[in-house]
Design a protein around this motif. Structure first.
Motif, PDB file in Angstrom:
ATOM      1  N   LYS A   1      39.096  -1.598 -64.898  1.00 58.43           N
ATOM      2  CA  LYS A   1      38.212  -1.959 -66.756  1.00 58.43           C
ATOM      3  C   LYS A   1      38.963  -3.150 -66.526  1.00 58.43           C
ATOM      4  O   LYS A   1      37.533  -4.017 -67.968  1.00 58.43           O
ATOM      5  N   ILE A   2      39.359  -4.316 -66.287  1.00 57.62           N
ATOM      6  CA  ILE A   2      39.428  -5.912 -66.965  1.00 57.62           C
ATOM      7  C   ILE A   2      38.162  -6.686 -66.612  1.00 57.62           C
ATOM      8  O   ILE A   2      37.646  -7.067 -67.116  1.00 57.62           O
ATOM      9  N   MET A   3      38.196  -6.100 -65.136  1.00 53.79           N
ATOM     10  CA  MET A   3      36.568  -6.891 -64.652  1.00 53.79           C
ATOM     11  C   MET A   3      35.400  -6.201 -65.575  1.00 53.79           C
ATOM     12  O   MET A   3      34.423  -6.511 -65.725  1.00 53.79           O
ATOM     13  N   LEU A   4      35.716  -4.661 -65.315  1.00 55.23           N
ATOM     14  CA  LEU A   4      34.258  -4.205 -66.908  1.00 55.23           C
ATOM     15  C   LEU A   4      34.181  -4.437 -67.637  1.00 55.23           C
ATOM     16  O   LEU A   4      32.657  -5.136 -68.164  1.00 55.23           O
ATOM     17  N   ASP A   5      34.830  -4.528 -68.364  1.00 47.86           N
ATOM     18  CA  ASP A   5      34.708  -5.136 -69.254  1.00 47.86           C
ATOM     19  C   ASP A   5      34.378  -6.696 -69.683  1.00 47.86           C
ATOM     20  O   ASP A   5      33.834  -6.949 -70.606  1.00 47.86           O
TER      21      ASP A   5
END
Ligand SMILES: Nc1nc(=O)n([C@H]2C[C@H](O)[C@@H](COP(=O)(O)O)O2)cc1CO
Ligand SMILES: [Zn+2]
Length: 169
Positions: A137-141
């Motif tokens: 989720k960190i990378m997607l965001d």
């Protein structure tokens, strides 16, 4: 003259159903995952499920979840998302979206982002509390890659080979 059929499958329902159908090929005794990639014209461009690499034995490699790392499936299994991307009919998936039964791990997320996929639609997020999914989720965001959970409009679909039809309640 009767009008067109109205209660057809929605696009999200169609592609998530394809992902779940693909999961039906997974030999993982615990978690069967399927993934399906759709292009901006709603064409199927890739599909895959979790399994050992081509040519590796489903019978000699381990499917266990517990024990020494090399006695488990984890070092060996290809995730559904990677298979859907590697199976895809084109390499550049810019503008495509991936439907997947289970939220992608951080390793798959790197590959999903690098492939050009711009949106992930997922069904289960049962590992949400893990560092892997949190990294995803960190990378997607950070990359501006969209993701959303699929909300079913009906509880189930049934493929009926006898009546050659798909039934839904
Ligand atoms: N998004 C995912 N796609 C996948 O294809 N997998 C695969 C790897 C394993 O074969 C299985 C998960 O096994 P388990 O830890 O739930 O018994 O699903 C796992 C995840 C979750 O990270
Ligand atoms: Zn993964």
């Amino acid at each position: 003259m009767s009008g067109k059929r109205e209660d057809v499958l929605g696009w999200d329902e169609y592609f998530m159903s394809l992902a779940l159908l693909s999961a039906g090929r997974s030999k993982d005794p615990n978690t069967q995952v399927g993934a399906c990639v759709a292009d901006p014209h709603n064409r199927i461009v890739g599909i895959g499920y979790n399994g050992f690499p081509r040519g590796c034995s489903d019978d000699r490699l381990p499917w266990a979840r517990e024990g020494a790392y090399l006695d488990t499936k984890y070092p060996f299994v290809c995730h559904a998302e990677v298979n859907a991307i590697l199976n895809a009919i084109t390499r550049d998936l810019t503008g495509c979206r991936m439907y997947v039964a289970l939220f992608p791990c951080n390793e798959c997320t790197k590959i999903i982002i690098q492939s050009g996929i711009g949106e992930i639609i997922y069904l289960s997020d049962k590992y949400a509390a893990t560092d892997s999914v949190r990294a995803s989720k960190i990378m997607l965001d950070s990359s501006g890659t969209a993701y959303r959970q699929f909300v079913p409009s009906r509880p189930s679909l049934t493929i009926d080979f006898f009546t050659c039809r798909l039934h839904h309640d």
